[in-house]
Scaffold this motif. Sequence first.
Motif, PDB file in Angstrom:
ATOM      1  N   ARG A   1       0.830  -1.207   0.000  1.00  0.00           N
ATOM      2  CA  ARG A   1       0.000   0.000   0.000  1.00  0.00           C
ATOM      3  C   ARG A   1       0.864   1.256   0.000  1.00  0.00           C
ATOM      4  O   ARG A   1       0.576   2.219  -0.719  1.00  0.00           O
ATOM      5  CB  ARG A   1      -0.925  -0.007   1.226  1.00  0.00           C
ATOM      6  CG  ARG A   1      -1.821   1.219   1.307  1.00  0.00           C
ATOM      7  CD  ARG A   1      -2.607   1.290   2.593  1.00  0.00           C
ATOM      8  NE  ARG A   1      -3.409   2.492   2.636  1.00  0.00           N
ATOM      9  CZ  ARG A   1      -4.617   2.601   2.113  1.00  0.00           C
ATOM     10  NH1 ARG A   1      -5.178   1.560   1.505  1.00  0.00           N
ATOM     11  NH2 ARG A   1      -5.288   3.730   2.183  1.00  0.00           N
ATOM     12  N   TYR A   2       1.908   1.252   0.828  1.00  0.00           N
ATOM     13  CA  TYR A   2       2.815   2.396   0.847  1.00  0.00           C
ATOM     14  C   TYR A   2       3.426   2.619  -0.529  1.00  0.00           C
ATOM     15  O   TYR A   2       3.544   3.763  -1.005  1.00  0.00           O
ATOM     16  CB  TYR A   2       3.925   2.182   1.876  1.00  0.00           C
ATOM     17  CG  TYR A   2       3.474   2.167   3.314  1.00  0.00           C
ATOM     18  CD1 TYR A   2       2.261   2.731   3.687  1.00  0.00           C
ATOM     19  CD2 TYR A   2       4.269   1.590   4.307  1.00  0.00           C
ATOM     20  CE1 TYR A   2       1.841   2.716   5.010  1.00  0.00           C
ATOM     21  CE2 TYR A   2       3.865   1.574   5.625  1.00  0.00           C
ATOM     22  CZ  TYR A   2       2.650   2.131   5.975  1.00  0.00           C
ATOM     23  OH  TYR A   2       2.237   2.116   7.285  1.00  0.00           O
TER      24      TYR A   2
ATOM     25  N   ASP B   1       0.931   4.199  -2.846  1.00  0.00           N
ATOM     26  CA  ASP B   1       0.704   5.602  -2.509  1.00  0.00           C
ATOM     27  C   ASP B   1       1.872   6.474  -2.958  1.00  0.00           C
ATOM     28  O   ASP B   1       1.677   7.584  -3.481  1.00  0.00           O
ATOM     29  CB  ASP B   1       0.480   5.756  -1.003  1.00  0.00           C
ATOM     30  CG  ASP B   1      -0.840   5.153  -0.548  1.00  0.00           C
ATOM     31  OD1 ASP B   1      -1.745   5.026  -1.390  1.00  0.00           O
ATOM     32  OD2 ASP B   1      -0.968   4.799   0.643  1.00  0.00           O
ATOM     33  N   TYR B   2       3.101   5.974  -2.754  1.00  0.00           N
ATOM     34  CA  TYR B   2       4.270   6.708  -3.236  1.00  0.00           C
ATOM     35  C   TYR B   2       4.239   6.837  -4.758  1.00  0.00           C
ATOM     36  O   TYR B   2       4.573   7.896  -5.319  1.00  0.00           O
ATOM     37  CB  TYR B   2       5.560   6.005  -2.816  1.00  0.00           C
ATOM     38  CG  TYR B   2       6.058   6.385  -1.443  1.00  0.00           C
ATOM     39  CD1 TYR B   2       6.413   7.698  -1.154  1.00  0.00           C
ATOM     40  CD2 TYR B   2       6.184   5.434  -0.440  1.00  0.00           C
ATOM     41  CE1 TYR B   2       6.868   8.044   0.100  1.00  0.00           C
ATOM     42  CE2 TYR B   2       6.637   5.774   0.825  1.00  0.00           C
ATOM     43  CZ  TYR B   2       6.984   7.083   1.088  1.00  0.00           C
ATOM     44  OH  TYR B   2       7.441   7.436   2.344  1.00  0.00           O
TER      45      TYR B   2
ATOM     46  N   LEU C   1       1.629   6.914  -6.656  1.00  0.00           N
ATOM     47  CA  LEU C   1       0.604   7.901  -6.995  1.00  0.00           C
ATOM     48  C   LEU C   1       1.158   9.317  -6.870  1.00  0.00           C
ATOM     49  O   LEU C   1       0.963  10.159  -7.765  1.00  0.00           O
ATOM     50  CB  LEU C   1      -0.607   7.725  -6.075  1.00  0.00           C
ATOM     51  CG  LEU C   1      -1.721   8.778  -6.199  1.00  0.00           C
ATOM     52  CD1 LEU C   1      -2.321   8.763  -7.598  1.00  0.00           C
ATOM     53  CD2 LEU C   1      -2.796   8.547  -5.142  1.00  0.00           C
TER      54      LEU C   1
ATOM     55  N   VAL D   1      -1.487  13.726   3.822  1.00  0.00           N
ATOM     56  CA  VAL D   1      -0.592  12.583   3.566  1.00  0.00           C
ATOM     57  C   VAL D   1      -0.846  11.475   4.579  1.00  0.00           C
ATOM     58  O   VAL D   1      -0.866  10.282   4.224  1.00  0.00           O
ATOM     59  CB  VAL D   1       0.874  13.050   3.593  1.00  0.00           C
ATOM     60  CG1 VAL D   1       1.820  11.846   3.589  1.00  0.00           C
ATOM     61  CG2 VAL D   1       1.164  13.945   2.400  1.00  0.00           C
TER      62      VAL D   1
ATOM     63  N   LEU E   1      -3.821   9.662   3.498  1.00  0.00           N
ATOM     64  CA  LEU E   1      -3.574   8.819   2.318  1.00  0.00           C
ATOM     65  C   LEU E   1      -2.859   7.527   2.697  1.00  0.00           C
ATOM     66  O   LEU E   1      -3.215   6.443   2.220  1.00  0.00           O
ATOM     67  CB  LEU E   1      -2.745   9.606   1.299  1.00  0.00           C
ATOM     68  CG  LEU E   1      -2.308   8.850   0.034  1.00  0.00           C
ATOM     69  CD1 LEU E   1      -3.517   8.441  -0.795  1.00  0.00           C
ATOM     70  CD2 LEU E   1      -1.348   9.707  -0.788  1.00  0.00           C
ATOM     71  N   PHE E   2      -1.854   7.626   3.555  1.00  0.00           N
ATOM     72  CA  PHE E   2      -1.043   6.460   3.914  1.00  0.00           C
ATOM     73  C   PHE E   2      -1.603   5.693   5.114  1.00  0.00           C
ATOM     74  O   PHE E   2      -1.144   4.589   5.399  1.00  0.00           O
ATOM     75  CB  PHE E   2       0.394   6.897   4.222  1.00  0.00           C
ATOM     76  CG  PHE E   2       1.227   7.177   3.000  1.00  0.00           C
ATOM     77  CD1 PHE E   2       2.148   6.254   2.540  1.00  0.00           C
ATOM     78  CD2 PHE E   2       1.080   8.358   2.298  1.00  0.00           C
ATOM     79  CE1 PHE E   2       2.923   6.503   1.418  1.00  0.00           C
ATOM     80  CE2 PHE E   2       1.837   8.630   1.172  1.00  0.00           C
ATOM     81  CZ  PHE E   2       2.762   7.699   0.728  1.00  0.00           C
TER      82      PHE E   2
ATOM     83  N   ALA F   1       6.966  11.256   2.197  1.00  0.00           N
ATOM     84  CA  ALA F   1       5.645  11.437   1.593  1.00  0.00           C
ATOM     85  C   ALA F   1       5.175  12.883   1.733  1.00  0.00           C
ATOM     86  O   ALA F   1       4.551  13.428   0.816  1.00  0.00           O
ATOM     87  CB  ALA F   1       4.648  10.484   2.238  1.00  0.00           C
TER      88      ALA F   1
END
Length: 299
Positions: free
Chosen positions: A6-7, A10-11, A13, A271, A274-275, A286
């Motif tokens: 997931r991290y 997200d990074y 993105l 952020v 999001l994370f 991030a």
Amino acid sequence: MKQNRRYALDYLLLLLLLAVLLLLGIFAGSVALEPERVLAILLGREQGTPQAQILLRSRLPRVLGSAILGGALSVAGFLLQTFFANPIAGPFVLGISSGAKLVVALVTIAALSRGIVLGSVAWIVAAFVGSMISMGFVLLIAGRVKSRSMLIICGVMIGYICSAITDFAVNFADDSNIVNLHNWSMGSFSGLSWGNLRTMTPVIAVAMLCTLLLAKPMAAYQLGESYAANVGVRIKPFRVALILLSGLLSACVTAFAGPISFVGIAVPQLVKGLFHTAKPLVILPASFLGGAVFCLLCD
């Protein structure tokens, strides 16, 4: 494993958004630049044309500077939120940016009145001194006031006082160069140059490296001072390091772009949402990417 995936997504993105906005900042504008021409200019095949001047002297420094300064401002906000354990703490809310703006304006007015033109390093030093003075007042108040809401109110008060003095000095200045400080005092990424980038980039890079080295004690500090002290964190040096790093990052932003509000408060919170974590080792880079994306989008 699922969390790490997931991290990574997200990074990815944030990096994709950053790339898109960088390209948009380069190609979009009153003068259209085709990708082929941009590539030719970057490779040195086309020099001296109006399009080359627009790209190399205006758009590239502006988009790169917006990204770097936006990231620095977001990280400064995260450091202050960690320091005060308050989600609405930030360089602008606590008056730190306004203090930096005040000292830069006063030093610039004093220098120009004597025919001295200051360089980028002098602006950073002046902004850092101003941010540390404002932070000193905030810490002095924090030692006497137990209410977090009252601390924020005092920070806002300091910010308004500094802004009022700055506006007074700028508005009554006679020199045309000093009057131009008015646009800078409103906060803007316009006018950034390669010289500014050469000065700000190493300073922000060193500050970011030092911040990442503090990620582990920062994670312990988020659980409370007592817990951090029990696991071996030296609280006083750690708090001093947070103050200096947040002040330095805020000073760089204020020196080159003026006082910019909202970013230092909002982006770290966005952020974290999001994370779905507050781990400093994850949120620090991030936040930098998020601040870069946010400021590029606004600009």
